[in-house]
Write an enzyme that holds these catalytic residues in place. Structure first.
Site, PDB file in Angstrom:
ATOM      1  N   GLU A  36     -52.873 -53.187 -28.778  1.00 33.08           N
ATOM      2  CA  GLU A  36     -53.888 -53.601 -27.746  1.00 33.08           C
ATOM      3  C   GLU A  36     -55.024 -52.774 -27.283  1.00 33.08           C
ATOM      4  OE1 GLU A  36     -51.451 -53.218 -24.141  1.00 33.08           O
ATOM      5  OE2 GLU A  36     -49.718 -54.136 -25.373  1.00 33.08           O
TER       6      GLU A  36
ATOM      7  N   LYS B   9     -57.410 -50.224 -25.682  1.00 33.35           N
ATOM      8  CA  LYS B   9     -57.126 -49.132 -24.677  1.00 33.35           C
ATOM      9  C   LYS B   9     -58.438 -49.259 -23.568  1.00 33.35           C
ATOM     10  CE  LYS B   9     -55.809 -44.418 -24.293  1.00 33.35           C
ATOM     11  NZ  LYS B   9     -56.872 -43.973 -23.239  1.00 33.35           N
TER      12      LYS B   9
ATOM     13  N   ASP C  31     -60.803 -48.413 -20.621  1.00 37.15           N
ATOM     14  CA  ASP C  31     -61.013 -47.152 -20.083  1.00 37.15           C
ATOM     15  C   ASP C  31     -61.437 -47.428 -18.621  1.00 37.15           C
ATOM     16  OD1 ASP C  31     -61.773 -44.623 -19.990  1.00 37.15           O
ATOM     17  OD2 ASP C  31     -63.700 -44.837 -21.169  1.00 37.15           O
TER      18      ASP C  31
ATOM     19  N   TYR D  10     -50.430 -54.558 -18.509  1.00 34.63           N
ATOM     20  CA  TYR D  10     -49.933 -54.498 -19.971  1.00 34.63           C
ATOM     21  C   TYR D  10     -48.458 -53.942 -19.974  1.00 34.63           C
ATOM     22  CZ  TYR D  10     -51.850 -49.696 -18.905  1.00 34.63           C
ATOM     23  OH  TYR D  10     -52.143 -48.449 -18.328  1.00 34.63           O
TER      24      TYR D  10
ATOM     25  N   LYS E  65     -57.375 -42.846 -30.635  1.00 37.09           N
ATOM     26  CA  LYS E  65     -58.765 -42.701 -29.883  1.00 37.09           C
ATOM     27  C   LYS E  65     -59.876 -42.816 -30.581  1.00 37.09           C
ATOM     28  CE  LYS E  65     -58.646 -40.986 -25.960  1.00 37.09           C
ATOM     29  NZ  LYS E  65     -58.346 -39.848 -25.359  1.00 37.09           N
TER      30      LYS E  65
ATOM     31  N   CYS F  51     -87.138 -18.727 -11.839  1.00 30.96           N
ATOM     32  CA  CYS F  51     -86.792 -19.860 -11.493  1.00 30.96           C
ATOM     33  C   CYS F  51     -87.664 -20.967 -11.333  1.00 30.96           C
ATOM     34  CB  CYS F  51     -85.851 -19.986 -10.225  1.00 30.96           C
ATOM     35  SG  CYS F  51     -85.288 -21.611  -9.411  1.00 30.96           S
TER      36      CYS F  51
ATOM     37  N   CYS G  30     -88.125 -22.013  -7.605  1.00 26.24           N
ATOM     38  CA  CYS G  30     -88.312 -21.218  -6.341  1.00 26.24           C
ATOM     39  C   CYS G  30     -89.076 -19.867  -6.787  1.00 26.24           C
ATOM     40  CB  CYS G  30     -87.236 -20.833  -5.593  1.00 26.24           C
ATOM     41  SG  CYS G  30     -86.109 -19.709  -6.323  1.00 26.24           S
TER      42      CYS G  30
ATOM     43  N   CYS H 244     -80.545 -18.516 -10.979  1.00 20.24           N
ATOM     44  CA  CYS H 244     -81.530 -17.919 -10.204  1.00 20.24           C
ATOM     45  C   CYS H 244     -80.972 -17.234  -8.900  1.00 20.24           C
ATOM     46  CB  CYS H 244     -81.972 -19.470  -9.721  1.00 20.24           C
ATOM     47  SG  CYS H 244     -83.017 -19.118  -8.106  1.00 20.24           S
TER      48      CYS H 244
ATOM     49  N   CYS I 221     -83.448 -20.460  -2.428  1.00 19.34           N
ATOM     50  CA  CYS I 221     -83.710 -21.440  -3.496  1.00 19.34           C
ATOM     51  C   CYS I 221     -83.857 -22.839  -3.065  1.00 19.34           C
ATOM     52  CB  CYS I 221     -83.237 -21.427  -5.036  1.00 19.34           C
ATOM     53  SG  CYS I 221     -83.510 -22.431  -6.196  1.00 19.34           S
TER      54      CYS I 221
HETATM   55  S1  IVH Z   1     -49.439 -48.449 -22.421  1.00 20.39           S
HETATM   56  C1  IVH Z   1     -45.830 -45.943 -21.507  1.00 20.39           C
HETATM   57  N1  IVH Z   1     -51.674 -49.957 -22.879  1.00 20.39           N
HETATM   58  O1  IVH Z   1     -54.179 -45.375 -21.452  1.00 20.39           O
HETATM   59  C2  IVH Z   1     -47.032 -46.835 -21.736  1.00 20.39           C
HETATM   60  N2  IVH Z   1     -52.089 -47.922 -21.587  1.00 20.39           N
HETATM   61  O2  IVH Z   1     -53.901 -42.471 -22.435  1.00 20.39           O
HETATM   62  C3  IVH Z   1     -48.235 -46.320 -21.016  1.00 20.39           C
HETATM   63  N3  IVH Z   1     -54.260 -47.617 -21.150  1.00 20.39           N
HETATM   64  O3  IVH Z   1     -52.449 -43.726 -18.877  1.00 20.39           O
HETATM   65  C4  IVH Z   1     -49.516 -46.945 -21.273  1.00 20.39           C
HETATM   66  N4  IVH Z   1     -54.960 -49.659 -21.859  1.00 20.39           N
HETATM   67  O4  IVH Z   1     -54.165 -45.625 -18.326  1.00 20.39           O
HETATM   68  C5  IVH Z   1     -51.149 -48.605 -22.268  1.00 20.39           C
HETATM   69  N5  IVH Z   1     -53.122 -51.369 -23.189  1.00 20.39           N
HETATM   70  C6  IVH Z   1     -52.863 -50.275 -22.723  1.00 20.39           C
HETATM   71  C7  IVH Z   1     -54.062 -49.676 -22.195  1.00 20.39           C
HETATM   72  C8  IVH Z   1     -53.248 -48.183 -21.633  1.00 20.39           C
HETATM   73  C9  IVH Z   1     -55.507 -48.545 -21.235  1.00 20.39           C
HETATM   74  C10 IVH Z   1     -54.570 -46.423 -20.326  1.00 20.39           C
HETATM   75  C11 IVH Z   1     -53.456 -45.867 -19.370  1.00 20.39           C
HETATM   76  C12 IVH Z   1     -52.906 -44.819 -19.848  1.00 20.39           C
HETATM   77  C13 IVH Z   1     -53.671 -44.204 -20.818  1.00 20.39           C
HETATM   78  C14 IVH Z   1     -53.010 -43.414 -21.649  1.00 20.39           C
END
Ligand code: IVH
Length: 698
Positions: free
Chosen positions: A129, A131, A133, A239, A336, A430, A433, A448, A453
């Protein structure tokens, strides 16, 4: 026309109550249905005007028959009163975080561990899925109704934000079925578009800008007044099912659903919850890698930000078998994305004078698109980094954005130099000032020395008014500047003697803004002691430490009377912080400011003990490896120690965290091998960004 309809319908006399009740229920159902089409599926089936007509009719009936108002009515989303502080909740099920994978090798290791735990011949499937942000939240539905919602916090204890979550129109206040109990986890986020809109609006009002959509979402959800959250148009995706108690006749289905992550997501969808439709079902490592690549290729085309892909073992029996460490499940990992880069030119290098006088060089760039937004500045951190990277004015450079907002210069394309480039030198005085600039031994920062300042003063005022400090809405950089320039204030305490007619003389200050500002100032007098101590901007006293001090001393007077030795007895207060507090409190000018604040009626007593303050990193052993881009090692060490953590020089099974900066070397390899061999299963490797998240004040 709509107005006529509103009064026309609900104004009709002598309608039997039963009929009214039915009409109201039908309206509520229709509105909920259209909320789902609009906010969850993003596929409206009626026009905005038609929707408004439904809403107005319902409102009119509710006004006429207040006894028939359903607390879960779509009109009741913004019902709660502003709070004085957010409460805390202990999660029934800890909200774990995820281990990180940075490349194919990491994914392969993860896959290998999973397959080792699987039965001979068992097919392993993964759900991949995006992730999101944003910020993680837990929602609790009881008898199908949304009864509570909280932020993740430290995973064990979060902040209760139920009223605020109810303002998210994509979150149903009622599920399709009246399930006895459903607890889910999801992510609240702000779309890029909404983020831009909000920041433009804040800029026009002279308020501090949010750094990125994630911060904006967090700031918007952690509001005391749900009406503010409601204006922010936050969204969410759920999720994960944390707990499900289904209806008896649904048992069979729910068991089947609960068996598999993909089916769990479908089940949540069927209950009317917002679930990201984008996901992959993979049965080989190659497919997982492919899904991650696709995610990376699509990330900039999405209306919201993602920072990776989450890979989860689909089967819940296998999930249970793999289990979890105290912090992360072994059945999931976060891939990541690498930082996004772009090439541009350094037009100039300017200096910003911070609250503590630190001069931070910033590169002014030729604007360039990067990671879905236009970038025109990059931080250069300090003089040493400019030297090390040899950044010159007019240089072509590669910049990158790694999770956090402020992009940084990765390297100079020196092969493209034309000879026109100019080196930067830190001025001896600085720029704001004219006071001499010094660089203390062992510090990377130039400061500074000007006690008066104006830039320091301005930053100090902006800090005083900021959200986690005195939270004075309407007092951003532009207004702070105006107040100083007009000579209306000379220190933070002067804010409390501002007069309406003085404010009205300022440019662009209307009656409404002036009144709002005065009201916000008045309100801030009732803040708790912790935010006040933080607001004073004492070096090394972040908002957590400020709350620790407030909880320990209970009043500003008692803190002022504390000796160095007494301060050292307070948990988490080390040498540095104690010395800094003494220096601050003994300064005549500061003493006068504190007295002025007290006289103005600012609360200097803590009303109740803050039980949530504990040493967040107590007993945790950290090993730092590689270079951090935004902090020196020493600063990182101080922050860790200030929060109760310890620094280890080498990685062993006693290490809890390895902070891997750029060019991390053998310590990182050692940490990886300790984890994979099972010698240190609790050990976590975190990158720079995660480290900042961990140490940032909650
Ligand atoms: S699963 C135990 N699914 O990513 C399972 N996390 O670095 C826990 N996050 O703290 C998380 N999208 O806030 C999961 N599709 C997704 C996500 C997700 C974003 C975030 C979540 C978690 C962080 C982990």
């Amino acid at each position: 026309m709509e107005q006529r309809r509103k009064t026309g319908r609900a104004g009709e006399q002598n309608i039997p109550q039963e009929q009214v009740k039915q009409r109201m229920e039908a309206l509520r159902d229709r509105i909920r249905e259209h909320d789902y089409y609009y906010y969850v599926l993003d596929q409206p089936r009626i026009t905005d005007a038609e929707y408004d007509t439904l809403m107005q009719e319902l409102e009119a009936w509710e006004e006429k028959y207040p006894e028939l108002v359903d607390p879960d009515s779509p009109t009741q989303r913004v019902g709660g009163q502003p709070l004085t502080a957010l409460g805390t909740v202990r999660h029934r099920f800890p909200l774990l975080s995820l281990t990180n994978s940075f490349d194919e090798g990491d994914l392969r290791d993860f896959d290998r561990r999973v397959r080792q735990a699987a039965e001979e011949g068992e097919t392993v499937t993964y759900v991949v899925e995006p992730k999101i942000d944003g910020l993680s939240v837990a929602l609790v539905y009881e008898k199908g109704k949304l009864i509570s919602g909280a932020t993740r916090g430290d995973g064990e204890v979060g902040e209760e934000v139920t009223q605020n979550l109810k303002t998210l129109r994509c979150l149903p206040l009622r599920l399709k079925d009246a399930l006895p109990r459903l607890e889910v986890r999801g992510e609240v986020f702000m779309s890029r578009h909404e983020f831009e809109r909000l920041n433009q609006q804040r800029e026009a009002q002279g308020e501090a800008l949010f750094a990125n959509p994630r911060n904006a979402a967090a700031g918007s959800l952690r509001q005391l007044d749900p009406r503010v959250t409601a204006t922010r148009r936050l969204r969410a995706f759920v999720y994960q099912i944390l707990y499900l108690e289904a209806l008896p006749n649904e048992m069979a289905t729910s068991l089947a659903y609960g068996n598999d992550q993909l089916q769990a997501l479908q089940y949540l969808e069927e209950q009317g919850l917002p679930v990201n439709p984008w996901r992959y079902y993979c049965s080989t490592l190659e497919e997982v890698v492919q899904a991650c690549k696709e995610g990376e290729a699509r990330r900039n085309d999405l209306p919201y930000e993602i920072d990776g892909m989450v890979i989860k073992v689909a089967n819940s029996v296998l999930q249970a078998k793999l289990g979890a460490t105290s912090k992360t499940p072994r059945w999931a990992t976060a891939f990541k994305f690498p930082p996004q880069q772009a090439v541009t030119r350094v037009e100039d290098i300017i200096l910003r004078v911070g609250r503590t006088g630190v001069l931070t060089p910033t590169a002014v760039l030729q604007p360039v698109r990067l990671a879905g937004s236009t970038v025109s500045k990059a931080t250069l951190h300090n003089e040493d980094i400019i030297r090390e990277k040899d950044v010159r004015i007019k240089d072509q450079v590669i910049i990158q954005k790694a999770g956090d907002v402020i992009p940084e210069v990765v390297r100079v394309l020196s092969e493209r130099r034309t000879g026109e480039e100019r080196s930067f030198t830190m001025p001896s005085h600085c720029p704001e000032c004219g006071s001499p600039v010094v660089r203390l031994e062992g510090e990377a920062a130039a400061r500074c020395t000007g006690a008066a300042c104006p830039a320091q003063l301005r930053e100090g005022i902006i800090h005083f008014a900021s959200r986690d400090a005195m939270n004075i809405e309407g007092l951003g950089p532009a207004v702070a500047n105006q107040l100083l320039e007009a000579g209306l204030i000379r220190d933070v305490a002067d804010l409390y003697s501002l007069k309406r007619d003085e404010l009205l003389k300022l440019e662009r200050m209307g009656v409404k803004s002036a009144d709002n500002l005065l009201q916000a100032l008045e309100k801030s007098k009732n803040n708790r002691l912790g935010p006040l101590i933080f607001a004073l901007g004492i070096r090394y006293v972040g908002s957590r430490i400020a709350r620790v001090l407030a909880a320990h001393f209970g009043s500003l007077d008692r803190l002022r009377a504390a000796t160095y030795a007494e301060l050292r007895t307070v948990p988490e207060i080390g040498e540095k912080i104690a010395a800094s507090l003494i220096t601050f409190l003994q300064n005549d000018q500061n003493q006068q400011i504190l007295e002025k604040l007290e006289k103005a009626g600012v609360n200097t007593q803590d009303k109740r003990e803050d039980a949530t303050v504990t040493a967040s990193l107590a007993g945790q052993v950290f090993v730092l490896t590689g270079t951090l881009s935004r902090m020196t090692r020493r600063q990182a060490q101080e922050r860790i120690e200030a929060q109760g953590g310890k620094i280890g020089s080498s990685v062993s099974r006693h290490t809890n965290y390895v902070v891997a900066g750029e060019d991390a070397g053998s310590k990182l390899d050692k940490a990886r091998s300790l984890i994979t061999t099972g010698v240190a299963p609790h050990l976590k490797i975190i990158n720079e960004e995660e480290f900042y998240q961990l140490i940032s004040d909650k």
